[in-house]
Design a protein around this motif. Structure first.
Motif, PDB file in Angstrom:
ATOM      1  N   SER A 172      -8.192   2.887  -4.756  1.00 47.90           N
ATOM      2  CA  SER A 172      -8.410   2.259  -3.460  1.00 47.90           C
ATOM      3  C   SER A 172      -8.245   3.274  -2.325  1.00 47.90           C
ATOM      4  O   SER A 172      -7.327   4.086  -2.334  1.00 47.90           O
ATOM      5  CB  SER A 172      -7.381   1.133  -3.322  1.00 47.90           C
ATOM      6  OG  SER A 172      -7.475   0.541  -2.079  1.00 47.90           O
ATOM      7  N   GLY A 173      -9.131   3.212  -1.342  1.00 49.07           N
ATOM      8  CA  GLY A 173      -9.038   4.134  -0.203  1.00 49.07           C
ATOM      9  C   GLY A 173     -10.292   4.970  -0.084  1.00 49.07           C
ATOM     10  O   GLY A 173     -11.365   4.551  -0.524  1.00 49.07           O
ATOM     11  N   LYS A 174     -10.104   6.166   0.460  1.00 51.38           N
ATOM     12  CA  LYS A 174     -11.280   7.002   0.785  1.00 51.38           C
ATOM     13  C   LYS A 174     -12.100   7.359  -0.447  1.00 51.38           C
ATOM     14  O   LYS A 174     -13.309   7.529  -0.361  1.00 51.38           O
ATOM     15  CB  LYS A 174     -10.815   8.282   1.480  1.00 51.38           C
ATOM     16  CG  LYS A 174     -10.428   8.022   2.925  1.00 51.38           C
ATOM     17  CD  LYS A 174     -10.282   9.312   3.714  1.00 51.38           C
ATOM     18  CE  LYS A 174      -9.796   8.990   5.113  1.00 51.38           C
ATOM     19  NZ  LYS A 174      -8.434   9.428   5.384  1.00 51.38           N
ATOM     20  N   GLN A 177     -12.546   5.595  -3.250  1.00 49.74           N
ATOM     21  CA  GLN A 177     -12.988   4.494  -4.124  1.00 49.74           C
ATOM     22  C   GLN A 177     -14.499   4.595  -4.375  1.00 49.74           C
ATOM     23  O   GLN A 177     -15.246   5.075  -3.523  1.00 49.74           O
ATOM     24  CB  GLN A 177     -12.598   3.143  -3.536  1.00 49.74           C
ATOM     25  CG  GLN A 177     -13.212   2.801  -2.202  1.00 49.74           C
ATOM     26  CD  GLN A 177     -12.481   1.644  -1.522  1.00 49.74           C
ATOM     27  OE1 GLN A 177     -11.351   1.311  -1.842  1.00 49.74           O
ATOM     28  NE2 GLN A 177     -13.134   1.013  -0.574  1.00 49.74           N
ATOM     29  N   ASN A 192       0.820  -1.224   0.000  1.00 54.12           N
ATOM     30  CA  ASN A 192       0.000   0.000   0.000  1.00 54.12           C
ATOM     31  C   ASN A 192       0.845   1.261   0.000  1.00 54.12           C
ATOM     32  O   ASN A 192       1.927   1.235   0.591  1.00 54.12           O
ATOM     33  CB  ASN A 192      -0.874   0.007   1.266  1.00 54.12           C
ATOM     34  CG  ASN A 192      -2.252  -0.558   0.989  1.00 54.12           C
ATOM     35  OD1 ASN A 192      -2.722  -0.535  -0.133  1.00 54.12           O
ATOM     36  ND2 ASN A 192      -2.876  -1.065   2.038  1.00 54.12           N
ATOM     37  N   PRO A 193       0.407   2.375  -0.549  1.00 56.69           N
ATOM     38  CA  PRO A 193      -0.846   2.583  -1.269  1.00 56.69           C
ATOM     39  C   PRO A 193      -0.817   1.878  -2.627  1.00 56.69           C
ATOM     40  O   PRO A 193       0.004   2.197  -3.484  1.00 56.69           O
ATOM     41  CB  PRO A 193      -0.924   4.105  -1.426  1.00 56.69           C
ATOM     42  CG  PRO A 193       0.465   4.627  -1.182  1.00 56.69           C
ATOM     43  CD  PRO A 193       1.217   3.603  -0.418  1.00 56.69           C
ATOM     44  N   THR A 224      -9.237  -2.910  -5.084  1.00 55.84           N
ATOM     45  CA  THR A 224     -10.406  -2.747  -4.212  1.00 55.84           C
ATOM     46  C   THR A 224     -11.219  -4.041  -4.048  1.00 55.84           C
ATOM     47  O   THR A 224     -12.331  -4.012  -3.521  1.00 55.84           O
ATOM     48  CB  THR A 224     -11.356  -1.702  -4.830  1.00 55.84           C
ATOM     49  OG1 THR A 224     -11.618  -2.112  -6.183  1.00 55.84           O
ATOM     50  CG2 THR A 224     -10.766  -0.309  -4.844  1.00 55.84           C
TER      51      THR A 224
END
Ligand SMILES: NC(=O)c1ccc[n+]([C@@H]2O[C@H](COP(=O)([O-])OP(=O)(O)OC[C@H]3O[C@@H](n4cnc5c(N)ncnc54)[C@H](O)[C@@H]3O)[C@@H](O)[C@H]2O)c1
Length: 359
Positions: A204-206, A208, A143-144, A168
Motif C-alpha cells: 500500500s502507498g506509492k 502499490q 498505517n503504514p 489497498t
C-alpha cells in the motif's frame, strides 16, 4: 365531541445481526477510537454487524465520549449492537479485533521514528491482549498498514489465516469507480455484477501496483488494449461507423489509465486538503471486512495478508469466512506487472528487516 388521542409507536427496524447458526453473540473490539476507529464503529453499528462492540482507547475521556455518541447511533438506527468499554485483555477475546491505533507526529520526528514509536505501542497492545481467544481474528488498519500487519502477524503468534490488514482495497474501489465514470459503466457495488473491477495489489502507498491487465467489466475480462505482451492491434474504426452505432469498448488503454490514475490522486489530495483526515471511507471498508468474516460466505476481499514467498504482508485477494482467510485467490499478471510486484515486496521485506535490527 371528545377527541381520542392516538399514540403512534415508531418501531425501529432492528436489523438482525449476522448469525451463523450459533447462539454465541458476535463481539468486535476496536483498539483506538479516534477518527478512524469511530468511523469503523459507526459503520459496524449501522449495519448491525456485531452484537457487542468493545471499545478501547488509552484516552479515557475520549473513550467514554465515543461510547456515549456511538450508543446514540445504535438507539437512533435501531441497531442491535451494544457499545461498551473493554480492557486490552477483554478485547483480545473478541471474534475480531480492529486495530486503529494512531499517534501524532512529534515536531522534527522522521517517518521512520514515528513508525518505531507506533510499533512499540502496537507491541505492547498485542502483548496485553494475549492470550487471544480461540477464534480471534486481527484486522489492522493502522498505517503504514503492511508494515504493521507484518509485525502484528509475527507478534501475535496467530496463524496467518487470522491476521489481515485493510491494505489497498479502498484505493482499488475508488479507482474502479473513477474508471467506471470515465467509461460510463455502472459503478461497482457489492451486489451489482455489471461493474468494473480493477485490483490494486502489493504494498500500500506509492509503490502499490494497479493490475490493469486484470480489469474486468461485469465479471468478464476487459480488453487489455495497449498492454505489452498481450498486444493486439486495436481494430481501426470503419469509415462508415459512427459513435452511435458502435459504442466504444471499455478498454483501459494507456490514456484511460493515466487519466484514471491522475483523477484518483487528485481526489485523494482534495480530500486530504479539505478535511485533513479521511476516516469515513476506510471506516466503512474495515466494517465490510468484519462483515465478510462474520457472514462466513467466502466473499472475496482485497486485504493485506501474509505472503510466504516474501515473508511479509501485502495486498492480494482472499476469500474470507468465520475462520479468517479461507482461500487465497491467485491473479495472473503480466511479466512486467509481476516484476513490479516482486520489487516492491523485496523493498518492504528489506524495510522490515531494518526495523527488526533497529529494535
Ligand atoms: N489503512 C488506511 O487506509 C488508513 C486510513 C486513514 C488512517 N489510517 C490509520 O488509522 C490509524 C488511526 O487514525 P486516526 O485518524 O483515527 O488517529 P487518531 O489520532 O484520531 O486516533 C488514534 C487513537 O488511538 C488511541 N491510542 C493510542 N495508543 C493506544 C493504545 N495503546 N491503546 C488504545 N488506544 C490507543 C489514541 O488515544 C487515539 O484516540 C492511524 O494509524 C492512521 O494512520 C489508516
Amino acid at each position: 365531541m371528545s377527541q381520542q388521542s392516538k399514540v403512534i409507536i415508531l418501531k425501529p427496524p432492528h436489523p438482525e445481526p449476522i448469525h451463523n447458526g450459533s447462539s454465541k453473540p458476535h463481539r468486535i473490539a476496536i483498539i483506538g477510537v479516534g477518527d478512524v476507529g469511530a468511523a469503523v464503529a459507526n459503520a459496524l453499528i449501522l449495519r448491525s454487524v456485531a452484537d457487542e462492540l468493545l471499545i478501547n482507547d488509552t484516552d479515557s475521556m475520549l473513550r467514554e465520549a465515543q461510547i456515549c455518541d456511538l450508543s446514540d447511533v445504535s438507539y437512533v438506527c435501531g441497531s442491535r449492537t451494544r457499545v461498551q468499554a473493554a480492557t486490552h485483555r477483554e478485547a483480545g477475546q473478541a471474534d475480531i479485533v480492529v486495530i486503529t491505533i494512531g499517534s501524532r507526529h512529534f515536531r522534527g520526528e522522521t517517518n521512520m521514528q514515528h513508525t518505531f514509536r507506533k510499533l512499540s505501542t502496537i507491541r505492547s497492545v498485542i502483548g496485553s491482549m494475549k492470550p487471544f481467544g480461540k477464534e480471534t481474528i486481527l484486522v489492522v488498519v493502522a498505517n503504514p498498514v503492511d508494515i504493521f500487519t507484518s509485525f502484528v502477524y509475527k507478534l501475535s503468534g496467530l496463524p496467518a489465516t487470522r491476521v489481515m490488514g485493510s491494505g489497498t482495497w479502498l484505493d482499488s474501489i475508488r479507482m474502479s469507480n473513477v474508471l467506471a465514470e470515465k467509461t460510463k459503466v455502472s459503478k461497482s457495488h457489492a451486489t451489482e455484477p455489471n461493474s468494473i473491477s480493477l485490483p490494486i495489489l502489493g504494498v500500500s502507498g506509492k509503490s502499490q501496483l494497479v493490475a490493469w491487465s486484470t480489469t474486468s467489466v461485469g465479471n468478464m475480462p476487459a480488453s487489455t488494449d495497449g498492454l505489452e505482451a498481450r498486444t493486439q492491434p486495436s481494430p481501426s474504426p470503419s469509415p462508415s461507423s459512427s459513435p452511435s452505432s458502435t459504442p466504444p469498448p471499455v478498454t483501459p488503454n494507456p490514456t484511460d489509465r493515466e487519466a484514471t490514475d491522475k483523477e484518483c490522486n487528485y481526489r485523494k489530495d482534495r480530500m486530504l486538503h479539505g478535511k485533513g483526515k479521511i476516516p469515513l471511507g476506510i471506516g466503512s471498508l474495515a466494517a465490510r471486512i468484519c462483515e465478510s468474516i462474520l457472514s462466513d460466505q467466502g466473499q472475496v476481499c482485497l486485504i493485506s495478508q501474509y505472503q510466504p514467498k516474501w515473508d511479509c504482508c501485502f495486498s492480494s485477494p482472499a476469500a474470507l469466512g468465520r475462520t479468517g482467510i479461507v482461500k487465497t485467490v491467485e491473479i495472473s499478471l503480466l511479466p512486467a506487472e509481476w516484476q513490479d510486484l516482486e520489487e516492491t515486496a523485496k523493498e518492504l521485506k528489506e524495510k522490515l528487516d531494518l526495523i527488526h535490527e533497529g529494535q
